[in-house]
Scaffold this motif. Structure first.
Motif, PDB file in Angstrom:
ATOM      1  N   LYS A   5       0.838  -1.209   0.000  1.00  0.00           N
ATOM      2  CA  LYS A   5       0.000   0.000   0.000  1.00  0.00           C
ATOM      3  C   LYS A   5       0.871   1.256   0.000  1.00  0.00           C
ATOM      4  N   LEU A   6       1.928   1.247   0.797  1.00  0.00           N
ATOM      5  CA  LEU A   6       2.830   2.398   0.826  1.00  0.00           C
ATOM      6  C   LEU A   6       3.497   2.600  -0.530  1.00  0.00           C
ATOM      7  N   GLN A   8       2.231   1.752  -3.399  1.00  0.00           N
ATOM      8  CA  GLN A   8       1.203   2.259  -4.315  1.00  0.00           C
ATOM      9  C   GLN A   8       1.034   3.766  -4.140  1.00  0.00           C
ATOM     10  N   ILE A   9       1.038   4.211  -2.892  1.00  0.00           N
ATOM     11  CA  ILE A   9       0.910   5.646  -2.628  1.00  0.00           C
ATOM     12  C   ILE A   9       2.099   6.393  -3.210  1.00  0.00           C
ATOM     13  N   GLU A  10       3.294   5.846  -3.035  1.00  0.00           N
ATOM     14  CA  GLU A  10       4.490   6.482  -3.584  1.00  0.00           C
ATOM     15  C   GLU A  10       4.426   6.517  -5.114  1.00  0.00           C
ATOM     16  N   GLU A  11       4.011   5.427  -5.729  1.00  0.00           N
ATOM     17  CA  GLU A  11       3.909   5.383  -7.183  1.00  0.00           C
ATOM     18  C   GLU A  11       2.884   6.392  -7.696  1.00  0.00           C
ATOM     19  N   ARG A  12       1.742   6.488  -7.012  1.00  0.00           N
ATOM     20  CA  ARG A  12       0.721   7.455  -7.425  1.00  0.00           C
ATOM     21  C   ARG A  12       1.247   8.879  -7.277  1.00  0.00           C
ATOM     22  N   SER A  13       1.969   9.138  -6.210  1.00  0.00           N
ATOM     23  CA  SER A  13       2.547  10.464  -6.017  1.00  0.00           C
ATOM     24  C   SER A  13       3.513  10.798  -7.147  1.00  0.00           C
ATOM     25  N   ASN A  14       4.331   9.835  -7.543  1.00  0.00           N
ATOM     26  CA  ASN A  14       5.257  10.050  -8.659  1.00  0.00           C
ATOM     27  C   ASN A  14       4.505  10.276  -9.968  1.00  0.00           C
ATOM     28  N   GLU A  15       3.416   9.530 -10.155  1.00  0.00           N
ATOM     29  CA  GLU A  15       2.594   9.711 -11.356  1.00  0.00           C
ATOM     30  C   GLU A  15       1.990  11.118 -11.380  1.00  0.00           C
ATOM     31  N   ILE A  16       1.495  11.578 -10.255  1.00  0.00           N
ATOM     32  CA  ILE A  16       0.912  12.914 -10.177  1.00  0.00           C
ATOM     33  C   ILE A  16       1.972  13.963 -10.467  1.00  0.00           C
ATOM     34  N   THR A  17       3.177  13.756  -9.957  1.00  0.00           N
ATOM     35  CA  THR A  17       4.268  14.691 -10.238  1.00  0.00           C
ATOM     36  C   THR A  17       4.498  14.804 -11.738  1.00  0.00           C
ATOM     37  N   ARG A  18       4.489  13.656 -12.431  1.00  0.00           N
ATOM     38  CA  ARG A  18       4.661  13.675 -13.896  1.00  0.00           C
ATOM     39  C   ARG A  18       3.504  14.417 -14.567  1.00  0.00           C
ATOM     40  N   LEU A  69       9.711  -1.663 -10.856  1.00  0.00           N
ATOM     41  CA  LEU A  69       9.574  -1.883 -12.289  1.00  0.00           C
ATOM     42  C   LEU A  69       8.335  -1.136 -12.766  1.00  0.00           C
ATOM     43  N   VAL A  70       8.502  -0.260 -13.754  1.00  0.00           N
ATOM     44  CA  VAL A  70       7.399   0.563 -14.238  1.00  0.00           C
ATOM     45  C   VAL A  70       7.309   0.458 -15.754  1.00  0.00           C
ATOM     46  N   THR A  71       6.088   0.247 -16.240  1.00  0.00           N
ATOM     47  CA  THR A  71       5.864   0.209 -17.679  1.00  0.00           C
ATOM     48  C   THR A  71       5.752   1.639 -18.199  1.00  0.00           C
ATOM     49  N   PRO A  72       5.855   1.839 -19.509  1.00  0.00           N
ATOM     50  CA  PRO A  72       5.667   3.183 -20.063  1.00  0.00           C
ATOM     51  C   PRO A  72       4.285   3.766 -19.746  1.00  0.00           C
ATOM     52  N   GLU A  73       3.304   2.900 -19.485  1.00  0.00           N
ATOM     53  CA  GLU A  73       1.956   3.369 -19.151  1.00  0.00           C
ATOM     54  C   GLU A  73       1.846   3.783 -17.682  1.00  0.00           C
ATOM     55  N   GLY A  74       2.906   3.597 -16.902  1.00  0.00           N
ATOM     56  CA  GLY A  74       2.888   3.998 -15.501  1.00  0.00           C
ATOM     57  C   GLY A  74       2.489   2.909 -14.532  1.00  0.00           C
ATOM     58  N   LYS A  75       2.246   1.703 -15.010  1.00  0.00           N
ATOM     59  CA  LYS A  75       1.926   0.599 -14.110  1.00  0.00           C
ATOM     60  C   LYS A  75       3.229   0.096 -13.520  1.00  0.00           C
ATOM     61  N   GLY A  76       3.185  -0.245 -12.242  1.00  0.00           N
ATOM     62  CA  GLY A  76       4.431  -0.643 -11.606  1.00  0.00           C
ATOM     63  C   GLY A  76       4.298  -1.858 -10.728  1.00  0.00           C
ATOM     64  N   MET A  77       5.464  -2.374 -10.364  1.00  0.00           N
ATOM     65  CA  MET A  77       5.543  -3.500  -9.464  1.00  0.00           C
ATOM     66  C   MET A  77       6.815  -3.335  -8.644  1.00  0.00           C
ATOM     67  N   VAL A  78       6.723  -3.658  -7.369  1.00  0.00           N
ATOM     68  CA  VAL A  78       7.878  -3.584  -6.491  1.00  0.00           C
ATOM     69  C   VAL A  78       8.322  -4.993  -6.161  1.00  0.00           C
ATOM     70  N   VAL A  79       9.620  -5.225  -6.224  1.00  0.00           N
ATOM     71  CA  VAL A  79      10.197  -6.512  -5.869  1.00  0.00           C
ATOM     72  C   VAL A  79      11.239  -6.267  -4.791  1.00  0.00           C
ATOM     73  N   SER A  80      11.068  -6.907  -3.637  1.00  0.00           N
ATOM     74  CA  SER A  80      12.093  -6.793  -2.607  1.00  0.00           C
ATOM     75  C   SER A  80      13.034  -7.982  -2.739  1.00  0.00           C
ATOM     76  N   LEU A  81      14.315  -7.718  -2.575  1.00  0.00           N
ATOM     77  CA  LEU A  81      15.339  -8.731  -2.752  1.00  0.00           C
ATOM     78  C   LEU A  81      15.937  -9.123  -1.406  1.00  0.00           C
ATOM     79  N   TRP A  82      15.965 -10.398  -1.138  1.00  0.00           N
ATOM     80  CA  TRP A  82      16.485 -10.943   0.115  1.00  0.00           C
ATOM     81  C   TRP A  82      17.478 -12.046  -0.202  1.00  0.00           C
ATOM     82  N   GLU A  83      18.429 -12.253   0.684  1.00  0.00           N
ATOM     83  CA  GLU A  83      19.379 -13.347   0.525  1.00  0.00           C
ATOM     84  C   GLU A  83      18.692 -14.662   0.615  1.00  0.00           C
TER      85      GLU A  83
END
Length: 83
Positions: A5-6, A8-18, A69-83
């Motif tokens: 959720k956090l 998504q909020i960050e991604e939406r904020s970035n989209e609004i900035t654009r 990861l963000v598509t040109p259309e602004g859809k995104g996905m977050v991947v967290s990396l762990w050992e």
């Protein structure tokens, strides 16, 4: 999950900035005002997420990083990396 959720909020904020940086928005005063308010409402959450939450993740054992990861259309996905 809270993290999702956090992000998504960050991604939406970035989209609004654009959107707000597009000069065409000024020809739509009502939409411009709506986006400005939505952006202002999300700034505190985004700021706390990037300055408080993410640094805490870096301290967890095994945490390697996060990919946004963000598509040109602004859809995104977050991947967290762990050992």
């Amino acid at each position: 999950m809270l993290f999702d959720k956090l992000r998504q909020i960050e991604e939406r904020s970035n989209e609004i900035t654009r959107l707000l940086s597009d000069p065409a928005i000024f020809s739509q005063p009502a939409e411009y005002a709506r986006l400005r308010k939505e952006h202002a409402d999300s700034l505190e959450v985004v700021e706390r997420f990037t300055t408080e939450f993410l640094p805490g993740l870096r301290e967890l054992p095994g945490f390697e990083g996060i990919l946004l990861l963000v598509t040109p259309e602004g859809k995104g996905m977050v991947v967290s990396l762990w050992e």
